[in-house]
Design a protein around this motif. Structure first.
Motif, PDB file in Angstrom:
ATOM      1  N   ILE A  10      27.908  13.441 -40.814  1.00 24.73           N
ATOM      2  CA  ILE A  10      28.285  12.058 -40.492  1.00 24.73           C
ATOM      3  C   ILE A  10      27.187  11.143 -41.020  1.00 24.73           C
ATOM      4  CG2 ILE A  10      28.936  10.422 -38.686  1.00 24.73           C
ATOM      5  CD1 ILE A  10      29.719  12.817 -36.939  1.00 24.73           C
ATOM      6  N   GLY A  37      31.324   3.094 -44.481  1.00 22.60           N
ATOM      7  CA  GLY A  37      31.356   2.025 -45.490  1.00 22.60           C
ATOM      8  C   GLY A  37      31.400   2.620 -46.890  1.00 22.60           C
ATOM      9  N   PHE A  41      25.691   1.485 -48.004  1.00 20.40           N
ATOM     10  CA  PHE A  41      26.046   0.509 -46.971  1.00 20.40           C
ATOM     11  C   PHE A  41      24.918   0.369 -45.930  1.00 20.40           C
ATOM     12  CE2 PHE A  41      27.926  -0.170 -42.718  1.00 20.40           C
ATOM     13  CZ  PHE A  41      28.645  -1.342 -42.917  1.00 20.40           C
ATOM     14  N   ARG A  46      19.339  -0.676 -48.759  1.00 21.33           N
ATOM     15  CA  ARG A  46      18.728  -1.982 -48.460  1.00 21.33           C
ATOM     16  C   ARG A  46      17.203  -1.921 -48.400  1.00 21.33           C
ATOM     17  NH1 ARG A  46      22.557  -5.052 -45.014  1.00 21.33           N
ATOM     18  NH2 ARG A  46      24.565  -4.057 -45.306  1.00 21.33           N
ATOM     19  N   GLY A  50       9.761   2.318 -51.356  1.00 28.01           N
ATOM     20  CA  GLY A  50       8.367   2.784 -51.345  1.00 28.01           C
ATOM     21  C   GLY A  50       8.286   4.272 -51.021  1.00 28.01           C
ATOM     22  N   ALA A 202      23.707  12.298 -39.234  1.00 26.55           N
ATOM     23  CA  ALA A 202      22.787  11.607 -40.157  1.00 26.55           C
ATOM     24  C   ALA A 202      23.248  10.160 -40.283  1.00 26.55           C
ATOM     25  CB  ALA A 202      22.775  12.312 -41.503  1.00 26.55           C
ATOM     26  N   HIS A 225      15.292  -5.093 -39.993  1.00 31.18           N
ATOM     27  CA  HIS A 225      14.091  -5.256 -40.823  1.00 31.18           C
ATOM     28  C   HIS A 225      14.469  -6.070 -42.055  1.00 31.18           C
ATOM     29  CE1 HIS A 225      10.141  -4.529 -42.425  1.00 31.18           C
ATOM     30  NE2 HIS A 225      10.691  -4.181 -43.572  1.00 31.18           N
ATOM     31  N   ILE A 227      13.760  -8.254 -45.718  1.00 29.02           N
ATOM     32  CA  ILE A 227      13.086  -7.986 -46.990  1.00 29.02           C
ATOM     33  C   ILE A 227      13.497  -9.076 -47.977  1.00 29.02           C
ATOM     34  CG2 ILE A 227      14.946  -6.378 -47.673  1.00 29.02           C
ATOM     35  CD1 ILE A 227      12.721  -4.577 -48.903  1.00 29.02           C
ATOM     36  N   GLY A 333      13.170   5.510 -38.953  1.00 27.22           N
ATOM     37  CA  GLY A 333      12.464   4.223 -38.981  1.00 27.22           C
ATOM     38  C   GLY A 333      12.380   3.636 -40.375  1.00 27.22           C
ATOM     39  N   GLY A 336      12.490   6.814 -44.035  1.00 22.53           N
ATOM     40  CA  GLY A 336      13.442   7.912 -44.250  1.00 22.53           C
ATOM     41  C   GLY A 336      13.764   8.165 -45.707  1.00 22.53           C
TER      42      GLY A 336
END
Ligand SMILES: Cc1cc2nc3c(=O)[nH]c(=O)nc-3n(C[C@H](O)[C@H](O)[C@H](O)COP(=O)(O)OP(=O)(O)OC[C@H]3O[C@@H](n4cnc5c(N)ncnc54)[C@H](O)[C@@H]3O)c2cc1C
Length: 381
Positions: A10, A37, A41, A46, A50, A202, A225, A227, A333, A336
């Motif tokens: 998932i 999605g 998605f 997004r 890094g 997941a 978060h 950016i 967090g 990943g």
């Protein structure tokens, strides 16, 4: 859509797809991926791209080191250029306490074969032209850390997994998980059900919702978060820069744009992805403090995604009581993406060949019950 599978994953983010990709390469293809999605998605589409090995726990250093090796091969393996550029990561400490913490983590990294160095602010200014070093106490630098473009990594892993026989269903939302005794028996979606004995959660920032469908409570919470990205500039910035006093980071992409974000201690847990002026103001003033020449650069776009946070900043991996076939790969967090290659490989070997690994013990859900948590101090953004 197939109505039964040996394994259902998932979440079609980098974590679920890295697992699907590795399983398929090892010969297990009776696998169905369910994604609500499109690919990219979630956070995997997004993020800042890094990839660093500068961590404060042995597990993260091990996973990051292995992932860097794997990212170096990945473009060739998947036939998509992931634009991995190893320009290094430069962390900046503004007080004695942070400088001491940096020194400690660098020693641990060195013991584990990661060549990070403590360097002076003057040496940092030689690496980054125009760096404003006033107020900086110490820096750590690792030249083999880097940045990549996340989308082709996601697309490439998905396309190889598909070619090998994995079925990836996008626009397919999981709405329920049927359980009988200690076993998962079925995953229900808005496009039909898949009978299975093994399910991998997941689902990133939605993982707590998925777990609840199977009667399992996760401590994960989603946090927005934000950016931003600037207009492209002539290449001038080799390393990713990160200011540890406020969790700000930015790098220059292969296309020349400056891309980065900043921690916000006042951000509440939510499923909000709107963009805020507060972020824009904090991010820009922090960037300009470090690199005054950026003051005239134009911001092109800002956006947001979720961090899937656990109380100790570490993921939740492996089996959960009392369900034998319900496997967690979530809670990553802000890091990943960079760990996903190693996570996918280790999890595939564990699922398929029963190869045990320390991460399934250190990062088991039960650590919260037994008070066996060890916080990762090097989380930024
Ligand atoms: C702005 C930002 C910057 C970041 N920067 C970095 C960085 O520089 N380096 C780094 O390593 N990490 C970074 N991260 C973190 C990184 O992006 C994530 O840790 C990583 O992408 C998590 O991958 P995932 O597969 O677990 O989750 P996701 O990519 O979120 O994938 C989970 C998927 O599950 C799907 N899903 C959820 N519920 C359902 C359902 N009911 N049915 C079907 N599908 C469902 C979602 O649609 C989603 O696509 C950043 C994150 C953000 C938001």
């Amino acid at each position: 859509m197939r109505d039964r599978a040996e394994l259902v994953i998932i979440g079609g983010g980098i974590v679920g797809l890295s697992l699907a990709y590795q399983l398929a390469r090892m010969g297990m293809t009776d696998v169905v991926v369910l994604e609500q999605g499109y690919l990219c998605f979630g956070a995997s589409g997004r993020n800042g791209g890094g990839v660093r090995q500068q961590w404060s726990t042995e597990e993260n250093i091990l996973l990051a080191k292995q992932s860097v090796r794997m990212f170096r091969q990945l473009s060739r393996e998947i036939g998509h250029n992931i634009w991995f550029r190893q320009g290094g990561y430069l962390f900046l400490a503004r007080n004695a306490e942070t400088a001491a913490a940096l020194e400690k983590t660098v020693k641990l990294q060195n013991r584990m074969g990661v060549g990070t160095r403590i360097i002076s602010p003057a040496a940092a200014a030689r690496l980054v032209a125009g760096l404003h070093t006033e107020g900086i106490e110490a820096c750590s630098y690792n030249s083999s850390d880097g940045v990549l473009f996340p989308w082709p990594a996601v697309w490439g892993m998905a396309s190889v997994a598909r070619q090998l026989g994995v079925q990836i269903n996008t626009h397919t939302r999981v709405t329920g998980i049927d359980v009988k005794g200690r076993e998962v028996v079925k995953v229900v979606t808005d496009r039909g059900a898949v009978a299975t004995r093994r399910v991998v959660n997941a689902a990133g920032a939605w993982s707590w919702q998925i777990a609840r469908m199977a009667g399992v409570e996760l401590p994960n919470k989603p946090y927005r978060h934000e950016i931003l990205v600037t207009e492209p500039l002539k290449p001038f910035l080799e390393p990713m820069l990160s200011d540890l006093s406020n969790g700000m980071y930015f790098s220059q992409t292969m296309r020349g744009e400056i891309l980065g974000g900043i921690s916000d201690p006042d951000e509440p847990s939510s499923m909000e992805t709107g963009s805020s002026f507060r972020f824009l103001a904090r991010m820009c003033s922090s960037m300009i403090r470090l690199l005054p020449r950026l003051s005239r650069v134009k911001i092109l776009r800002q956006w947001a995604g979720y961090y899937d946070e656990t109380p100790d900043g570490q993921p939740i991996l492996g089996r959960v009581e009392p369900l034998d076939g319900f496997i967690q790969l979530n809670g990553f967090g802000g890091h990943g993406f960079m760990l996903a290659p190693a996570i996918g490989k280790i999890a595939a070997e564990w699922i398929l060949r029963k190869v045990d690994h320390r991460i399934f013990h250190t990062y088991a859900l039960s650590r919260f019950k037994h008070g066996e948590t060890r916080k990762e101090n090097f989380v930024i953004g």
